[in-house]
Structure formats: structure tokens, C-alpha cells
Design a protein around this motif. Structure first.
Motif, PDB file in Angstrom:
ATOM      1  N   GLN A 112       0.836  -1.196   0.000  1.00 27.73           N
ATOM      2  CA  GLN A 112       0.000   0.000   0.000  1.00 27.73           C
ATOM      3  C   GLN A 112       0.878   1.257   0.000  1.00 27.73           C
ATOM      4  OE1 GLN A 112      -3.331   0.302   0.005  1.00 27.73           O
ATOM      5  NE2 GLN A 112      -3.820  -1.859   0.137  1.00 27.73           N
ATOM      6  N   PRO A 113       0.417   2.351  -0.607  1.00 27.57           N
ATOM      7  CA  PRO A 113       1.162   3.608  -0.518  1.00 27.57           C
ATOM      8  C   PRO A 113       1.100   4.148   0.909  1.00 27.57           C
ATOM      9  CG  PRO A 113      -0.872   3.907  -1.774  1.00 27.57           C
ATOM     10  CD  PRO A 113      -0.756   2.459  -1.457  1.00 27.57           C
ATOM     11  N   PRO A 114       2.068   4.962   1.298  1.00 24.98           N
ATOM     12  CA  PRO A 114       2.102   5.476   2.665  1.00 24.98           C
ATOM     13  C   PRO A 114       0.950   6.442   2.971  1.00 24.98           C
ATOM     14  CG  PRO A 114       4.044   6.196   1.418  1.00 24.98           C
ATOM     15  CD  PRO A 114       3.206   5.379   0.509  1.00 24.98           C
ATOM     16  N   VAL A 115       0.707   6.611   4.258  1.00 28.21           N
ATOM     17  CA  VAL A 115      -0.237   7.607   4.759  1.00 28.21           C
ATOM     18  C   VAL A 115       0.580   8.827   5.155  1.00 28.21           C
ATOM     19  CG1 VAL A 115      -1.875   8.141   6.610  1.00 28.21           C
ATOM     20  CG2 VAL A 115      -1.854   5.861   5.584  1.00 28.21           C
ATOM     21  N   GLU A 116       0.140  10.012   4.749  1.00 29.37           N
ATOM     22  CA  GLU A 116       0.833  11.263   5.066  1.00 29.37           C
ATOM     23  C   GLU A 116      -0.002  12.107   6.018  1.00 29.37           C
ATOM     24  OE1 GLU A 116       2.055  13.677   1.745  1.00 29.37           O
ATOM     25  OE2 GLU A 116       2.358  11.924   0.508  1.00 29.37           O
ATOM     26  N   THR A 117       0.665  12.683   7.018  1.00 32.05           N
ATOM     27  CA  THR A 117       0.069  13.696   7.880  1.00 32.05           C
ATOM     28  C   THR A 117       0.781  14.997   7.534  1.00 32.05           C
ATOM     29  OG1 THR A 117      -0.433  12.127   9.641  1.00 32.05           O
ATOM     30  CG2 THR A 117      -0.266  14.441  10.272  1.00 32.05           C
ATOM     31  N   TYR A 118       0.020  16.024   7.164  1.00 35.97           N
ATOM     32  CA  TYR A 118       0.624  17.277   6.694  1.00 35.97           C
ATOM     33  C   TYR A 118      -0.278  18.461   7.021  1.00 35.97           C
ATOM     34  CZ  TYR A 118      -2.718  16.752   2.878  1.00 35.97           C
ATOM     35  OH  TYR A 118      -3.880  16.611   2.162  1.00 35.97           O
ATOM     36  N   TYR A 119       0.279  19.675   6.879  1.00 35.66           N
ATOM     37  CA  TYR A 119      -0.424  20.921   7.162  1.00 35.66           C
ATOM     38  C   TYR A 119      -0.723  21.640   5.860  1.00 35.66           C
ATOM     39  CZ  TYR A 119      -1.491  25.300   9.574  1.00 35.66           C
ATOM     40  OH  TYR A 119      -2.110  26.421  10.072  1.00 35.66           O
ATOM     41  N   GLU A 120      -1.971  22.081   5.715  1.00 29.76           N
ATOM     42  CA  GLU A 120      -2.359  22.780   4.486  1.00 29.76           C
ATOM     43  C   GLU A 120      -3.571  23.667   4.771  1.00 29.76           C
ATOM     44  OE1 GLU A 120      -2.675  21.142   0.101  1.00 29.76           O
ATOM     45  OE2 GLU A 120      -4.458  20.568   1.243  1.00 29.76           O
ATOM     46  N   ASN A 121      -3.492  24.905   4.331  1.00 31.74           N
ATOM     47  CA  ASN A 121      -4.611  25.855   4.451  1.00 31.74           C
ATOM     48  C   ASN A 121      -5.172  25.957   5.870  1.00 31.74           C
ATOM     49  OD1 ASN A 121      -4.446  26.354   1.660  1.00 31.74           O
ATOM     50  ND2 ASN A 121      -5.798  24.638   1.223  1.00 31.74           N
ATOM     51  N   GLY A 122      -4.283  26.012   6.850  1.00 31.82           N
ATOM     52  CA  GLY A 122      -4.696  26.210   8.231  1.00 31.82           C
ATOM     53  C   GLY A 122      -5.213  24.980   8.950  1.00 31.82           C
ATOM     54  N   GLU A 166      -3.260   5.268  12.927  1.00 30.78           N
ATOM     55  CA  GLU A 166      -4.255   4.193  12.902  1.00 30.78           C
ATOM     56  C   GLU A 166      -4.527   3.718  11.475  1.00 30.78           C
ATOM     57  OE1 GLU A 166      -5.351   2.407  15.491  1.00 30.78           O
ATOM     58  OE2 GLU A 166      -3.875   3.663  16.519  1.00 30.78           O
ATOM     59  N   ARG A 167      -4.634   4.658  10.533  1.00 33.09           N
ATOM     60  CA  ARG A 167      -4.876   4.279   9.139  1.00 33.09           C
ATOM     61  C   ARG A 167      -3.685   3.505   8.582  1.00 33.09           C
ATOM     62  NH1 ARG A 167      -8.351   5.862   4.815  1.00 33.09           N
ATOM     63  NH2 ARG A 167      -9.801   6.225   6.509  1.00 33.09           N
ATOM     64  N   ALA A 168      -2.456   3.964   8.909  1.00 29.91           N
ATOM     65  CA  ALA A 168      -1.248   3.264   8.440  1.00 29.91           C
ATOM     66  C   ALA A 168      -1.206   1.838   8.994  1.00 29.91           C
ATOM     67  CB  ALA A 168       0.003   4.034   8.835  1.00 29.91           C
ATOM     68  N   LYS A 169      -1.618   1.666  10.248  1.00 23.92           N
ATOM     69  CA  LYS A 169      -1.654   0.330  10.843  1.00 23.92           C
ATOM     70  C   LYS A 169      -2.684  -0.540  10.135  1.00 23.92           C
ATOM     71  CE  LYS A 169      -0.099   1.467  15.516  1.00 23.92           C
ATOM     72  NZ  LYS A 169      -0.510   1.558  16.931  1.00 23.92           N
ATOM     73  N   GLU A 170      -3.858   0.024   9.852  1.00 21.89           N
ATOM     74  CA  GLU A 170      -4.912  -0.716   9.144  1.00 21.89           C
ATOM     75  C   GLU A 170      -4.433  -1.186   7.770  1.00 21.89           C
ATOM     76  OE1 GLU A 170      -8.278   1.876   8.828  1.00 21.89           O
ATOM     77  OE2 GLU A 170      -8.549   1.968  10.997  1.00 21.89           O
ATOM     78  N   LEU A 171      -3.716  -0.291   7.080  1.00 26.75           N
ATOM     79  CA  LEU A 171      -3.242  -0.594   5.728  1.00 26.75           C
ATOM     80  C   LEU A 171      -1.910  -1.341   5.730  1.00 26.75           C
ATOM     81  CD1 LEU A 171      -4.055   2.823   3.977  1.00 26.75           C
ATOM     82  CD2 LEU A 171      -5.368   0.696   3.863  1.00 26.75           C
ATOM     83  N   TYR A 199       4.456   0.391   9.557  1.00 25.72           N
ATOM     84  CA  TYR A 199       3.557  -0.557  10.207  1.00 25.72           C
ATOM     85  C   TYR A 199       3.264  -1.738   9.280  1.00 25.72           C
ATOM     86  CZ  TYR A 199       2.991   3.321  13.387  1.00 25.72           C
ATOM     87  OH  TYR A 199       3.237   4.332  14.282  1.00 25.72           O
ATOM     88  N   GLY A 200       4.141  -1.925   8.304  1.00 23.83           N
ATOM     89  CA  GLY A 200       3.924  -2.979   7.322  1.00 23.83           C
ATOM     90  C   GLY A 200       4.886  -4.123   7.468  1.00 23.83           C
ATOM     91  N   ASN A 201       4.864  -4.967   6.482  1.00 24.39           N
ATOM     92  CA  ASN A 201       5.782  -6.108   6.416  1.00 24.39           C
ATOM     93  C   ASN A 201       7.044  -5.655   5.710  1.00 24.39           C
ATOM     94  OD1 ASN A 201       3.898  -7.830   7.597  1.00 24.39           O
ATOM     95  ND2 ASN A 201       2.879  -8.131   5.643  1.00 24.39           N
ATOM     96  N   ASP A 202       8.008  -5.220   6.491  1.00 25.86           N
ATOM     97  CA  ASP A 202       9.252  -4.699   5.927  1.00 25.86           C
ATOM     98  C   ASP A 202      10.066  -5.819   5.292  1.00 25.86           C
ATOM     99  OD1 ASP A 202       8.636  -2.172   6.845  1.00 25.86           O
ATOM    100  OD2 ASP A 202       9.634  -2.492   8.754  1.00 25.86           O
ATOM    101  N   PRO A 203      10.541  -5.576   4.056  1.00 26.26           N
ATOM    102  CA  PRO A 203      11.333  -6.596   3.377  1.00 26.26           C
ATOM    103  C   PRO A 203      12.710  -6.817   4.021  1.00 26.26           C
ATOM    104  CG  PRO A 203      11.283  -4.601   2.076  1.00 26.26           C
ATOM    105  CD  PRO A 203      10.356  -4.392   3.253  1.00 26.26           C
ATOM    106  N   ARG A 204      13.209  -5.772   4.717  1.00 22.98           N
ATOM    107  CA  ARG A 204      14.514  -5.866   5.367  1.00 22.98           C
ATOM    108  C   ARG A 204      14.394  -5.388   6.802  1.00 22.98           C
ATOM    109  NH1 ARG A 204      17.481  -1.944   1.803  1.00 22.98           N
ATOM    110  NH2 ARG A 204      15.480  -1.636   0.874  1.00 22.98           N
ATOM    111  N   PRO A 205      15.105  -6.022   7.729  1.00 21.61           N
ATOM    112  CA  PRO A 205      15.081  -5.531   9.109  1.00 21.61           C
ATOM    113  C   PRO A 205      15.848  -4.213   9.225  1.00 21.61           C
ATOM    114  CG  PRO A 205      16.591  -7.376   8.904  1.00 21.61           C
ATOM    115  CD  PRO A 205      15.904  -7.210   7.574  1.00 21.61           C
ATOM    116  N   PRO A 206      15.568  -3.397  10.240  1.00 18.24           N
ATOM    117  CA  PRO A 206      16.295  -2.141  10.410  1.00 18.24           C
ATOM    118  C   PRO A 206      17.777  -2.385  10.657  1.00 18.24           C
ATOM    119  CG  PRO A 206      14.598  -2.405  12.093  1.00 18.24           C
ATOM    120  CD  PRO A 206      14.586  -3.620  11.232  1.00 18.24           C
ATOM    121  N   LYS A 207      18.597  -1.377  10.368  1.00 14.01           N
ATOM    122  CA  LYS A 207      20.047  -1.476  10.593  1.00 14.01           C
ATOM    123  C   LYS A 207      20.324  -1.821  12.048  1.00 14.01           C
ATOM    124  CE  LYS A 207      22.573   1.378   7.382  1.00 14.01           C
ATOM    125  NZ  LYS A 207      23.355   2.561   7.197  1.00 14.01           N
ATOM    126  N   GLY A 208      21.273  -2.682  12.240  1.00 11.35           N
ATOM    127  CA  GLY A 208      21.699  -3.044  13.579  1.00 11.35           C
ATOM    128  C   GLY A 208      20.911  -4.170  14.217  1.00 11.35           C
TER     129      GLY A 208
END
Length: 77
Positions: free
Chosen positions: A3-13, A41-46, A65-74
Motif C-alpha cells: 500500500q502507498p504510505p499515509v501522510e500527515t501534513y499541514y495545508e490551508n490552516g 491508525e490508518r497506516a496500521k490498518e493498511l 507498520y507494514g511487512n518490511d522486506p529488510r530488518p532495520p540497521k543493527g
């Protein structure tokens, strides 16, 4: 295909949440905290990434919150 990512952003107040690639936000809020919580919550759902931006549009945080193809560094599997 993931799924494409969910964005939280500021626009028009207002703080908004949308799925990247969509034309319109799925929800608007008065505060960043409210928008962040709903976006998370939406990112977790998706099972996708949540991208949080500052008022100036710069990315301040990313969480997956997805199934990452690679584990994080370290980390070791």
C-alpha cells in the motif's frame, strides 16, 4: 504490491491525513496530534508507512507498520 504510505501534513490552516497519491485528504483536524493519531491508525490498518510532516512540509518522522522486506540497521533476525 504494498500500500502507498499515509501522510500527515499541514495545508490551508488545517492538519490533514491522506494516502499518498490520492488527490484529497481523508480527514482534517485542528491539531497535529489529532491528525498524527488518526494517520497512525490508518497506516496500521493498511500495514504501510506513516509519514509525518512539519508545517513547512519537511518530513519530521517516518514509521512503518507494514511487512518490511529488510530488518532495520543493527538488528539481527
Amino acid at each position: 504490491m504494498s500500500q502507498p504510505p499515509v501522510e500527515t501534513y499541514y495545508e490551508n490552516g488545517k492538519w490533514k491525513d491522506k494516502v499518498e497519491g490520492k488527490e484529497r485528504a481523508f480527514k482534517t483536524f485542528e491539531t497535529k496530534a489529532e491528525a498524527q493519531a488518526a494517520g497512525r491508525e490508518r497506516a496500521k490498518e493498511l500495514e504501510t508507512e506513516h509519514i509525518i510532516k512539519n508545517m513547512d512540509g519537511k518530513i519530521s518522522e517516518k514509521k512503518s507498520y507494514g511487512n518490511d522486506p529488510r530488518p532495520p540497521k543493527g538488528s539481527r533476525g
